[in-house]
Design a protein around this motif. Structure first.
Motif, PDB file in Angstrom:
ATOM      1  N   ALA A  43      52.981 -41.891 -14.821  1.00 43.38           N
ATOM      2  CA  ALA A  43      51.665 -42.228 -15.364  1.00 43.38           C
ATOM      3  C   ALA A  43      51.255 -41.245 -16.463  1.00 43.38           C
ATOM      4  CB  ALA A  43      50.628 -42.229 -14.244  1.00 43.38           C
ATOM      5  N   ALA A  44      51.527 -39.959 -16.255  1.00 40.73           N
ATOM      6  CA  ALA A  44      51.131 -38.947 -17.231  1.00 40.73           C
ATOM      7  C   ALA A  44      51.950 -39.034 -18.509  1.00 40.73           C
ATOM      8  CB  ALA A  44      51.268 -37.552 -16.618  1.00 40.73           C
ATOM      9  N   ALA A  45      53.204 -39.454 -18.390  1.00 41.89           N
ATOM     10  CA  ALA A  45      54.094 -39.498 -19.551  1.00 41.89           C
ATOM     11  C   ALA A  45      53.749 -40.631 -20.510  1.00 41.89           C
ATOM     12  CB  ALA A  45      55.544 -39.639 -19.090  1.00 41.89           C
TER      13      ALA A  45
ATOM     14  N   GLY B  39      42.176 -28.322 -18.357  1.00 39.42           N
ATOM     15  CA  GLY B  39      41.061 -29.231 -18.097  1.00 39.42           C
ATOM     16  C   GLY B  39      41.538 -30.621 -17.721  1.00 39.42           C
ATOM     17  N   LEU B  40      42.581 -31.109 -18.392  1.00 42.30           N
ATOM     18  CA  LEU B  40      43.169 -32.411 -18.046  1.00 42.30           C
ATOM     19  C   LEU B  40      43.648 -32.409 -16.600  1.00 42.30           C
ATOM     20  CD1 LEU B  40      45.291 -33.071 -21.277  1.00 42.30           C
ATOM     21  CD2 LEU B  40      43.224 -34.295 -20.600  1.00 42.30           C
ATOM     22  N   ALA B  41      44.316 -31.306 -16.197  1.00 46.94           N
ATOM     23  CA  ALA B  41      44.855 -31.218 -14.843  1.00 46.94           C
ATOM     24  C   ALA B  41      43.742 -31.137 -13.802  1.00 46.94           C
ATOM     25  CB  ALA B  41      45.778 -30.001 -14.725  1.00 46.94           C
ATOM     26  N   VAL B  42      42.693 -30.371 -14.098  1.00 45.50           N
ATOM     27  CA  VAL B  42      41.570 -30.260 -13.154  1.00 45.50           C
ATOM     28  C   VAL B  42      40.891 -31.621 -12.987  1.00 45.50           C
ATOM     29  CG1 VAL B  42      39.268 -29.257 -12.816  1.00 45.50           C
ATOM     30  CG2 VAL B  42      41.168 -27.810 -13.542  1.00 45.50           C
ATOM     31  N   GLY B  43      40.793 -32.381 -14.061  1.00 46.56           N
ATOM     32  CA  GLY B  43      40.227 -33.730 -13.954  1.00 46.56           C
ATOM     33  C   GLY B  43      41.025 -34.599 -13.008  1.00 46.56           C
ATOM     34  N   ASP B  44      42.340 -34.495 -13.060  1.00 44.90           N
ATOM     35  CA  ASP B  44      43.183 -35.242 -12.127  1.00 44.90           C
ATOM     36  C   ASP B  44      42.953 -34.794 -10.697  1.00 44.90           C
ATOM     37  OD1 ASP B  44      46.004 -36.951 -13.045  1.00 44.90           O
ATOM     38  OD2 ASP B  44      44.668 -36.196 -14.600  1.00 44.90           O
ATOM     39  N   VAL B  45      42.811 -33.485 -10.499  1.00 42.52           N
ATOM     40  CA  VAL B  45      42.576 -32.966  -9.147  1.00 42.52           C
ATOM     41  C   VAL B  45      41.243 -33.478  -8.608  1.00 42.52           C
ATOM     42  CG1 VAL B  45      42.108 -30.871  -7.811  1.00 42.52           C
ATOM     43  CG2 VAL B  45      44.036 -30.938  -9.406  1.00 42.52           C
ATOM     44  N   ILE B  46      40.247 -33.591  -9.482  1.00 41.48           N
ATOM     45  CA  ILE B  46      38.943 -34.128  -9.056  1.00 41.48           C
ATOM     46  C   ILE B  46      39.102 -35.556  -8.554  1.00 41.48           C
ATOM     47  CG2 ILE B  46      36.686 -34.912  -9.877  1.00 41.48           C
ATOM     48  CD1 ILE B  46      36.616 -32.453 -11.676  1.00 41.48           C
TER      49      ILE B  46
ATOM     50  N   LEU C 204      38.214 -37.481 -17.075  1.00 45.78           N
ATOM     51  CA  LEU C 204      37.166 -38.162 -16.314  1.00 45.78           C
ATOM     52  C   LEU C 204      36.813 -39.518 -16.926  1.00 45.78           C
ATOM     53  CD1 LEU C 204      34.726 -35.229 -15.403  1.00 45.78           C
ATOM     54  CD2 LEU C 204      36.517 -36.279 -13.999  1.00 45.78           C
ATOM     55  N   GLY C 205      37.016 -39.653 -18.237  1.00 47.51           N
ATOM     56  CA  GLY C 205      36.695 -40.921 -18.884  1.00 47.51           C
ATOM     57  C   GLY C 205      37.897 -41.804 -19.142  1.00 47.51           C
ATOM     58  N   ASN C 206      39.027 -41.443 -18.566  1.00 46.48           N
ATOM     59  CA  ASN C 206      40.264 -42.181 -18.816  1.00 46.48           C
ATOM     60  C   ASN C 206      40.486 -43.238 -17.733  1.00 46.48           C
ATOM     61  OD1 ASN C 206      42.802 -43.078 -19.468  1.00 46.48           O
ATOM     62  ND2 ASN C 206      43.776 -41.066 -19.406  1.00 46.48           N
ATOM     63  N   PRO C 207      40.400 -44.533 -18.073  1.00 43.49           N
ATOM     64  CA  PRO C 207      40.581 -45.572 -17.050  1.00 43.49           C
ATOM     65  C   PRO C 207      41.991 -45.572 -16.462  1.00 43.49           C
ATOM     66  CG  PRO C 207      40.487 -46.544 -19.245  1.00 43.49           C
ATOM     67  CD  PRO C 207      40.093 -45.111 -19.396  1.00 43.49           C
ATOM     68  N   LYS C 208      42.976 -45.105 -17.245  1.00 42.58           N
ATOM     69  CA  LYS C 208      44.341 -45.030 -16.715  1.00 42.58           C
ATOM     70  C   LYS C 208      44.395 -44.085 -15.517  1.00 42.58           C
ATOM     71  CE  LYS C 208      47.609 -42.567 -18.595  1.00 42.58           C
ATOM     72  NZ  LYS C 208      48.630 -42.000 -19.523  1.00 42.58           N
ATOM     73  N   THR C 209      43.668 -42.969 -15.620  1.00 44.49           N
ATOM     74  CA  THR C 209      43.619 -42.012 -14.508  1.00 44.49           C
ATOM     75  C   THR C 209      42.884 -42.605 -13.324  1.00 44.49           C
ATOM     76  OG1 THR C 209      43.558 -40.200 -16.117  1.00 44.49           O
ATOM     77  CG2 THR C 209      42.952 -39.669 -13.854  1.00 44.49           C
ATOM     78  N   ILE C 210      41.774 -43.284 -13.599  1.00 40.33           N
ATOM     79  CA  ILE C 210      40.983 -43.891 -12.531  1.00 40.33           C
ATOM     80  C   ILE C 210      41.802 -44.944 -11.790  1.00 40.33           C
ATOM     81  CG2 ILE C 210      38.920 -45.265 -12.031  1.00 40.33           C
ATOM     82  CD1 ILE C 210      37.630 -43.952 -14.508  1.00 40.33           C
TER      83      ILE C 210
ATOM     84  N   ILE D  30      46.864 -47.253  -7.591  1.00 46.09           N
ATOM     85  CA  ILE D  30      48.282 -46.946  -7.434  1.00 46.09           C
ATOM     86  C   ILE D  30      48.524 -45.941  -6.319  1.00 46.09           C
ATOM     87  CG2 ILE D  30      50.332 -46.033  -8.593  1.00 46.09           C
ATOM     88  CD1 ILE D  30      49.194 -47.079 -11.212  1.00 46.09           C
ATOM     89  N   LEU D  31      47.731 -44.872  -6.284  1.00 48.57           N
ATOM     90  CA  LEU D  31      47.936 -43.831  -5.274  1.00 48.57           C
ATOM     91  C   LEU D  31      47.883 -44.361  -3.844  1.00 48.57           C
ATOM     92  CD1 LEU D  31      48.417 -40.870  -4.645  1.00 48.57           C
ATOM     93  CD2 LEU D  31      45.958 -40.490  -4.781  1.00 48.57           C
ATOM     94  N   PRO D  32      46.887 -45.197  -3.491  1.00 49.98           N
ATOM     95  CA  PRO D  32      46.874 -45.727  -2.116  1.00 49.98           C
ATOM     96  C   PRO D  32      48.109 -46.551  -1.775  1.00 49.98           C
ATOM     97  CG  PRO D  32      44.736 -46.033  -3.155  1.00 49.98           C
ATOM     98  CD  PRO D  32      45.688 -45.609  -4.240  1.00 49.98           C
ATOM     99  N   ALA D  33      48.751 -47.130  -2.789  1.00 52.08           N
ATOM    100  CA  ALA D  33      49.965 -47.900  -2.537  1.00 52.08           C
ATOM    101  C   ALA D  33      51.185 -47.004  -2.384  1.00 52.08           C
ATOM    102  CB  ALA D  33      50.197 -48.893  -3.683  1.00 52.08           C
ATOM    103  N   VAL D  34      51.087 -45.796  -2.934  1.00 48.85           N
ATOM    104  CA  VAL D  34      52.201 -44.851  -2.874  1.00 48.85           C
ATOM    105  C   VAL D  34      52.208 -44.073  -1.567  1.00 48.85           C
ATOM    106  CG1 VAL D  34      53.161 -42.747  -3.923  1.00 48.85           C
ATOM    107  CG2 VAL D  34      52.378 -44.626  -5.372  1.00 48.85           C
ATOM    108  N   MET D  35      51.006 -43.747  -1.059  1.00 50.71           N
ATOM    109  CA  MET D  35      50.938 -42.937   0.151  1.00 50.71           C
ATOM    110  C   MET D  35      49.710 -43.290   0.970  1.00 50.71           C
ATOM    111  SD  MET D  35      49.891 -39.362  -1.775  1.00 50.71           S
ATOM    112  CE  MET D  35      50.200 -38.418  -0.311  1.00 50.71           C
TER     113      MET D  35
END
Length: 205
Positions: A16-18, A45-52, A121-127, A133-138
């Motif tokens: 996803a990040a690539a 900052g990008l990484a902290v947003g993902d952690v949030i 925080l404003g990136n729909p791809k991350t959201i 996707i994450l709930p389907a992965v784990m």
């Protein structure tokens, strides 16, 4: 949680990040304008947003995201404003090659960090990744405190491994430009990337 679950998360996040998006565009623009070292706070900052978003997904995204939506909106606008300021600076003044390696001031680093945070925080791809996707992965309900700590570490490691090459290549490309006219075009390319990302953040706000 199993090792396989952690591995699946790392692979999914890496893919996803690539995929180029607002985060990559902002980071490349920053690296083109200021060099590698001064772009690191934005990557952080990008990484902290993902952690949030990871935290919200595990703790119950819908409720917490609603509770903190106003705060997120303010951070997003602050980040967009900073990106626009950078765009104006690069377009009108530019930064000479000899200045690239100078260390950033504390305020510049904080502003760059907040810009990176705002982009995530404003990136729909991350959201979409953390909501769908994450709930389907784990199985998020099976995440323990220790497992959460491992996921946070993995998030930082994966994003830094995937995003650093983008930043490094952009920084190195800048160093090849010694002709003033070519450097001016490069600065304006960085400005366009920054302004485009800022406009995208505001439009999606």
């Amino acid at each position: 949680m199993t090792v396989a679950a952690f591995f699946a998360y790392a692979i999914a996040l890496g893919i996803a990040a690539a995929i180029p998006g607002p985060g990559v565009a902002a980071l490349v623009g920053r690296a083109l304008g200021t060099g590698f070292a001064r772009s690191v706070p934005m990557l952080l900052g990008l990484a902290v947003g993902d952690v949030i978003y990871l935290t919200l997904a595990i703790a119950g995204l819908a409720f917490i995201a609603t509770a903190f939506s106003a705060a997120f909106f303010v951070v997003k606008l602050a980040g967009a404003a900073y990106l626009l300021w950078l765009a104006w600076r690069f377009w009108n003044e530019g930064i000479a090659v000899r200045k690239v390696e100078k260390s950033a001031g504390r305020r510049d680093g904080i502003a760059s960090f907040l810009a990176g945070l705002a982009v995530t925080l404003g990136n729909p791809k991350t959201i979409v990744f953390y909501m769908a996707i994450l709930p389907a992965v784990m199985d998020l309900s099976a995440v323990t405190l220790a497992g959460y700590g491992v996921l946070v570490i993995l998030t930082f490691l994966v994003l830094f491994v995937v995003m650093t090459p983008y930043m490094a290549l952009a920084s190195r490309a800048r160093l090849f430009f010694t002709d003033p006219r070519a450097l001016r075009r490069l600065n304006r390319s960085a400005a366009a990337a920054m302004a485009g990302t800022a406009g995208w953040i505001v439009a999606k706000g």
